[in-house]
Design an enzyme around this catalytic site. Structure first.
Site, short mmCIF file in Angstrom:
data_model
loop_
_atom_site.label_atom_id
_atom_site.label_comp_id
_atom_site.label_asym_id
_atom_site.label_seq_id
_atom_site.Cartn_x
_atom_site.Cartn_y
_atom_site.Cartn_z
N LYS A 1 0.85 -1.19 0.00
CA LYS A 1 0.00 0.00 0.00
C LYS A 1 0.89 1.24 0.00
O LYS A 1 1.83 1.35 0.77
CB LYS A 1 -0.93 0.00 1.22
CG LYS A 1 -1.95 1.15 1.17
CD LYS A 1 -2.99 1.02 2.29
CE LYS A 1 -2.39 1.34 3.64
NZ LYS A 1 -3.42 1.37 4.71
N VAL B 1 -14.73 9.69 8.80
CA VAL B 1 -14.98 8.51 7.96
C VAL B 1 -14.68 7.20 8.69
O VAL B 1 -15.34 6.18 8.45
CB VAL B 1 -14.18 8.59 6.65
CG1 VAL B 1 -14.70 9.72 5.77
CG2 VAL B 1 -12.68 8.77 6.91
N ASP C 1 -18.55 14.43 18.73
CA ASP C 1 -17.64 15.16 17.85
C ASP C 1 -17.97 16.64 17.98
O ASP C 1 -19.14 17.01 18.18
CB ASP C 1 -17.83 14.71 16.39
CG ASP C 1 -16.71 15.16 15.49
OD1 ASP C 1 -16.00 14.31 14.93
OD2 ASP C 1 -16.52 16.39 15.33
N GLY D 1 -7.05 6.29 16.67
CA GLY D 1 -6.74 7.54 16.00
C GLY D 1 -5.26 7.85 15.85
O GLY D 1 -4.84 8.47 14.88
N ASP E 1 -1.79 7.65 14.74
CA ASP E 1 -1.04 6.97 13.68
C ASP E 1 0.22 7.72 13.32
O ASP E 1 0.82 7.48 12.28
CB ASP E 1 -1.92 6.79 12.43
CG ASP E 1 -2.37 8.12 11.84
OD1 ASP E 1 -2.11 9.17 12.46
OD2 ASP E 1 -3.00 8.11 10.77
N LYS F 1 0.70 11.95 18.50
CA LYS F 1 -0.74 11.82 18.66
C LYS F 1 -1.06 11.03 19.93
O LYS F 1 -0.35 10.09 20.29
CB LYS F 1 -1.37 11.15 17.44
CG LYS F 1 -1.34 12.02 16.19
CD LYS F 1 -2.13 11.39 15.05
CE LYS F 1 -2.17 12.30 13.83
NZ LYS F 1 -2.98 11.72 12.73
#
Length: 333
Positions: free
Chosen positions: A71, A142, A164, A223, A225, A229
């Protein structure tokens, strides 16, 4: 032979969660058994464009089938505002391990969303309470959609609380699922008190406090990555049965990367890897467990497992566009 071109709609239609979740489980198992090859994710930094490329190659052998691919994915935060393009885009090249023929070129963005949801479902199946019926989601982007789609295949989810700051995102999420679930908007605290919590935000300052999390909640920390973070308060990680996907990736760019590299959290605080639980080398949830956390960074073996499912079904359903990528038509004539 022809190479199959599969766009995002083709990937979506052929990534059946009921089959994708077991395939990703097989990927974790193959990795743990040593039946997979997964070189470290490599990065090409492009500071002049405020972006980067990442390459993720892998091979896995599930016994009844094997799969290989790579990928190629980017993160360009300025894309949406400056070029009307997504921040993250991906392309998956899925190849035959036996001949190396490129069987398919497919949208890697949709594939990533699907396999990320499937990974959370595998962890939820092994770490959440057996009668879990409520799911909290922090972040209505998403990724939130596939979290619910996948987790609902392993637990009888009835109530969904989504949180959110963007009310329009929350409204779209509710519209998408209100016919299937009792879904509503709520605070982070309300989401975190559910039986299962998935966090899918890009924050660098934790948004989920220790006090907010239920006594027996399973948390999918999805979340983080990239380095820096961090979605969950350190106290959650220290108090939980903490399960990771890959030590090198999680300590570099997963949920634990900040407290681990600050010395707040060490290897002694990590219970084990999800692959160890899948193959039975370690126990999943026990009656003595309180909070459990799965720190997911996303592994290339998940991509090839998902690509295998998508390709096989696309062939069965006659989806996609066949083309002669290598110019082999009429070879030898």
């Amino acid at each position: 032979m022809q190479t199959l071109l599969l766009n995002s709609e083709d990937v979506h239609e052929n990534a059946n969660m009921a089959e994708l979740v077991p395939a990703v489980k097989e990927a974790f198992a193959a990795f743990e058994r040593g039946d997979a090859q997964m070189p470290p994710k490599s990065y090409i930094d492009l500071p002049q464009y405020n972006g980067d490329f990442r390459s993720m190659p892998a091979y896995m052998d599930a016994g009844d089938w094997d799969a290989a691919g790579i990928k190629w994915v980017n993160v360009h935060p300025d894309n949406e505002e400056q070029f009307d393009l997504p921040t993250v885009m991906g392309t998956m090249v899925y190849s035959s391990p036996e001949t190396a023929f490129p069987l398919a070129v497919m949208d890697g963005t949709e594939l990533t969303m699907k396999r990320t949801g499937a990974a959370a479902a595998v962890a939820t199946d092994h770490l959440a309470v057996a009668d879990a019926s409520s799911l909290g989601i922090v972040g209505a982007g998403v990724q939130s959609y596939t979290q619910l789609e996948a987790i609902a295949t392993v637990r009888d989810i009835e109530e969904v609380v989504v949180s959110d700051l963007d009310e329009e995102r929350v409204a779209r999420f509710i519209d998408a699922f209100e016919d299937e679930f009792d879904v509503r908007a709520g605070s982070i605290e309300e989401a975190a008190s559910c039986d299962v919590l998935s966090t899918v935000t890009p924050v660098e300052d934790p948004v989920v406090s220790r006090d907010a999390v239920g006594d027996h909640t399973h948390v999918n920390a999805m979340g983080a990555d990239a380095e820096g973070k961090h979605e969950l308060a350190d106290e959650i990680l220290l108090d939980a049965k903490l399960v990771i996907d890959d030590h090198e990736q999680t300590t570099h760019s997963g949920e634990i990367n900040v407290p681990y590299n600050a010395g707040v959290l060490s290897d002694d605080d990590i219970y084990g890897a999800i692959g160890e639980i899948v193959v039975g080398d370690r126990e999943g949830r026990t009656d003595e467990d309180g909070i459990t956390v799965f720190d997911s960074t996303g592994l290339a073996i998940q991509d090839v497992a998902a690509a295998h499912i998508v390709y096989e079904h696309a062939r069965e359903n006659d989806n996609g566009y066949e083309f002669d990528l290598l110019g082999l038509a009429g070879r030898g004539n």
